[in-house]
Write an enzyme that holds these catalytic residues in place. Structure first.
Site, mmCIF file in Angstrom:
data_model
loop_
_atom_site.group_PDB
_atom_site.id
_atom_site.type_symbol
_atom_site.label_atom_id
_atom_site.label_comp_id
_atom_site.label_asym_id
_atom_site.label_seq_id
_atom_site.Cartn_x
_atom_site.Cartn_y
_atom_site.Cartn_z
ATOM 1 N N ASP A 108 -4.403 50.949 -9.549
ATOM 2 C CA ASP A 108 -5.448 50.517 -8.616
ATOM 3 C C ASP A 108 -6.705 50.027 -9.311
ATOM 4 O O ASP A 108 -7.665 49.633 -8.637
ATOM 5 C CB ASP A 108 -5.789 51.652 -7.647
ATOM 6 N N ASP A 166 1.994 47.582 -2.550
ATOM 7 C CA ASP A 166 0.546 47.388 -2.681
ATOM 8 C C ASP A 166 0.165 46.830 -4.054
ATOM 9 O O ASP A 166 -0.852 46.163 -4.218
ATOM 10 C CB ASP A 166 -0.210 48.720 -2.501
#
Ligand code: GLY
Length: 388
Positions: A108, A166
């Site tokens: 992330d 994602d």
């Protein structure tokens, strides 16, 4: 200061003769997000996250995957208003996240650094932000496994080498790093990850699994499961949104026709889905068992909206018209009182009704920083593309 901002914003909207609803929503978003910033200004190192059931602000540290979104929203709103208070707020929150450039423990880092320092560099050309982007790309690259061809997502939980859909979003950081440095190794990793994901993450109808574990084979395929969806075989709405945005962005970056075809396939899955509500905002999972009573997810709606606007610039005329029309409907829905907060309510977040992780009973029907980020991005993209 709030009064001053209001006067500046009013003057700006009068001077540009823009009184349409997108401008009004952006002006509201600027005021609201500045208030959000003020609520964390004096909280050492903290970043906005959501609100709790009593309506109180919930914050995170800089290592949380959403740490960069409010900074990014402030940068977009600075781009729109040219207002110094928004720039100062964006700079302050961007600084709080910068040390994540050295984080090799999370995929992330792309979300964290690209939304904050990536937008900062785009709008200021300050070379200090460029260095942060390059260091973050180096950190993300350490998670790439050349034999498998993918970047590892999580180091925790039960999987051996998990990659979540994602993760496509983090590739934008790598593409930017190649552009800034000339080092093509970043782009090669991004392309390898996107190609491998295309092979293993999707079903024939264009929907995607959430988690693929490349460390476990089942019937000749890596194990495919879910973490945030309602079932392994379901279409978790935000996962479909990340996939649509990811391949649209990778087509922009590479011009590889396979990525455009994949983005169109995903868009068709979403837009032709019989359980997509008429107002364009999906249920949190397209296969949620309690549809039509299931919760909607404003974040998935906002991400899809922003992606469709970009995709409309690449698709042929017929599809482009369909995508823009769908995005316009989503903007209208998200700008309505059902989703758009009133001033100084909703913890000063812009949108209501996001669903973070329903199976984990976490962040259900609450504001989410990424819903706000992609909504504001969508509004600005729409204005740029349509010169409204
Ligand atoms: N990347 C985590 C999520 O979409 O919830």
């Amino acid at each position: 200061m709030q009064k001053l901002l209001f006067i500046i914003l009013t003057a700006l909207s009068v001077s540009s003769c823009t009184t349409d609803s997108i401008d009004r929503t952006l002006e509201f978003s600027a005021k609201q997000t500045l208030s959000l910033y003020r609520s964390v200004k004096d909280l050492d190192g903290r970043l906005p996250r959501s609100i709790d059931p009593s309506g109180q602000l919930v914050t995170s540290n800089d290592a949380y995957w959403c740490s960069g979104f409010t900074a990014g929203t402030l940068w977009y709103l600075y781009e729109y208003t040219a207002c110094d208070s928004l720039k100062a707020a964006a700079e302050a929150l961007t600084e709080r996240i910068e040390r994540q450039q050295y984080n090799t423990g999370s995929h992330d880092v792309g979300f964290m650094i690209y939304c904050s320092s990536g937008n900062a560099y785009r709008l200021t050309s300050n070379p200090a932000y460029r260095d942060v982007i390059l260091n973050a790309a180096r950190s993300l690259s350490t998670r790439f496994n050349p034999a498998l061809g993918v970047i590892r997502s999580w180091d925790h939980l039960q999987w051996h080498f998990p990659v979540i859909i994602d993760n496509l979003m983090n590739l934008e950081l790598l593409c930017e790093a190649t552009r800034l440095s000339g080092d093509t190794s970043f782009l090669h990793i991004a392309v390898s990850h996107a190609d491998t994901t295309m092979k293993y993450h999707f079903r024939p109808d264009g929907s995607s699994y959430h988690v693929v574990d490349y460390g476990v084979l089942q019937d000749g395929f890596p194990l495919r499961q879910t973490h945030q969806g309602c079932a392994d075989a379901s279409a978790w709405a935000r996962g479909q949104a990340w996939a649509l945005y990811g391949y649209t962005m990778m087509f922009r970056e590479t011009k590889k026709p396979e990525y455009l075809a994949q983005a169109i396939k995903i868009a068709n899955f979403i837009l032709n889905h019989p359980r997509l509500p008429a107002d364009g905002i999906p249920y949190w999972d397209f296969d949620a068992p309690d549809i039509p009573n299931a919760l909607r997810d404003a974040s998935a709606g906002a991400i899809i909206c922003s992606a469709l606007i970009e995709l409309s610039a690449f698709a042929d005329k017929n599809l482009a018209g369909k995508y823009l029309k769908a995005a316009e409907k989503q903007i209208a829905t998200l700008s309505s009182p059902e989703y758009l907060a009133e001033t100084n309510t909703n913890g000063n977040f812009i949108l209501k009704h996001g669903v973070g992780n329903l199976p984990n009973r976490s962040e259900i029907d609450v504001p989410l920083t990424y819903a706000d980020y992609y909504f504001v991005e969508a509004l600005i993209r729409y204005k740029k593309q349509n010169k409204s």
